[in-house]
Design a protein around this motif. Structure first.
Motif, short mmCIF file in Angstrom:
data_model
loop_
_atom_site.label_atom_id
_atom_site.label_comp_id
_atom_site.label_asym_id
_atom_site.label_seq_id
_atom_site.Cartn_x
_atom_site.Cartn_y
_atom_site.Cartn_z
N LEU A 24 0.86 -1.18 0.00
CA LEU A 24 0.00 0.00 0.00
C LEU A 24 0.89 1.23 0.00
CD1 LEU A 24 -2.75 -1.04 2.56
CD2 LEU A 24 -2.88 -1.02 0.08
N TRP A 89 -3.80 7.49 -3.36
CA TRP A 89 -3.82 6.29 -2.54
C TRP A 89 -4.78 5.30 -3.18
CZ3 TRP A 89 -1.13 4.20 1.30
CH2 TRP A 89 -1.70 3.16 2.03
N LYS A 90 -4.31 4.11 -3.46
CA LYS A 90 -5.13 3.06 -4.09
C LYS A 90 -5.83 3.57 -5.35
CE LYS A 90 -6.17 0.27 -0.03
NZ LYS A 90 -7.27 -0.30 0.78
N ARG A 124 -0.25 9.34 4.38
CA ARG A 124 -0.30 7.88 4.45
C ARG A 124 -1.12 7.41 5.65
NH1 ARG A 124 1.51 2.90 5.40
NH2 ARG A 124 2.17 1.60 3.68
N GLU A 125 -0.94 8.04 6.80
CA GLU A 125 -1.69 7.64 8.00
C GLU A 125 -3.19 7.83 7.79
OE1 GLU A 125 0.13 9.85 11.18
OE2 GLU A 125 1.96 8.64 11.08
N SER A 127 -4.73 7.80 4.92
CA SER A 127 -5.14 6.82 3.92
C SER A 127 -5.30 5.43 4.53
CB SER A 127 -4.12 6.79 2.78
OG SER A 127 -4.08 8.04 2.14
N LEU A 128 -4.39 5.06 5.41
CA LEU A 128 -4.48 3.76 6.06
C LEU A 128 -5.75 3.63 6.90
CD1 LEU A 128 -0.77 3.15 7.12
CD2 LEU A 128 -2.10 1.79 5.49
N ARG A 129 -6.26 4.76 7.40
CA ARG A 129 -7.51 4.77 8.17
C ARG A 129 -8.74 4.83 7.26
NH1 ARG A 129 -4.80 8.85 10.95
NH2 ARG A 129 -6.35 10.35 10.27
#
Length: 139
Positions: A24, A89-90, A124-125, A127-129
């Motif tokens: 990711l 992101w993705k 990134r943080e 996006s990870l959430r």
């Protein structure tokens, strides 16, 4: 100084944005101009982040685009001045919130390497959430 920067092409970025691998990775695109000292300085900072491995360690791929060669992309993102950054992101573009500014599809300005790393980490943080926007830790 411009020689120390690896200028990427948009096709390379599209490949990274559309990647469906297990990693990711945040895709960070810096739009810069070779003739602008401030813009070129930021491009060099992004290149330093790439070469040092800091982008990889922070789960990101960083790219540098010559804004003069990609005017259509600049228009697409509303980039009127450089340096400017867009984030994916993705396969989806992230929106950026900046103190005292409206949400936007880009982040414009010249920042230190440490601040750029903080921006990458924040993106990134979020996006990870599962959040498709993030607050840039800049004023």
């Amino acid at each position: 100084m411009a020689e120390s920067v690896r200028w990427d092409n948009w096709e390379l970025i599209q490949d990274a944005v559309q990647s469906t691998g297990d990693d990711l990775l945040l895709v960070v695109v810096c739009f810069a101009q070779k003739w602008s000292p401030t813009s070129l300085d930021t491009a060099v900072k992004v290149e330093n982040i790439r070469k040092s491995g800091e982008a990889d360690r922070n789960g990101a791929q960083a790219f540098i685009i010559n804004a003069d060669e990609e005017r259509g992309r600049c228009w697409e993102f509303g980039i009127k001045t450089t340096p400017a950054f867009v984030f994916y992101w993705k396969g989806k573009q992230l929106s950026v919130q900046r103190l005292l500014h409206d949400n936007d599809v880009k982040l414009t300005g010249s920042f230190s390497e440490q601040t750029l790393l903080k921006v990458i980490k924040a993106a990134r943080e979020s996006s990870l959430r599962g959040v498709k926007h993030f607050t840039a830790p800049v004023s």
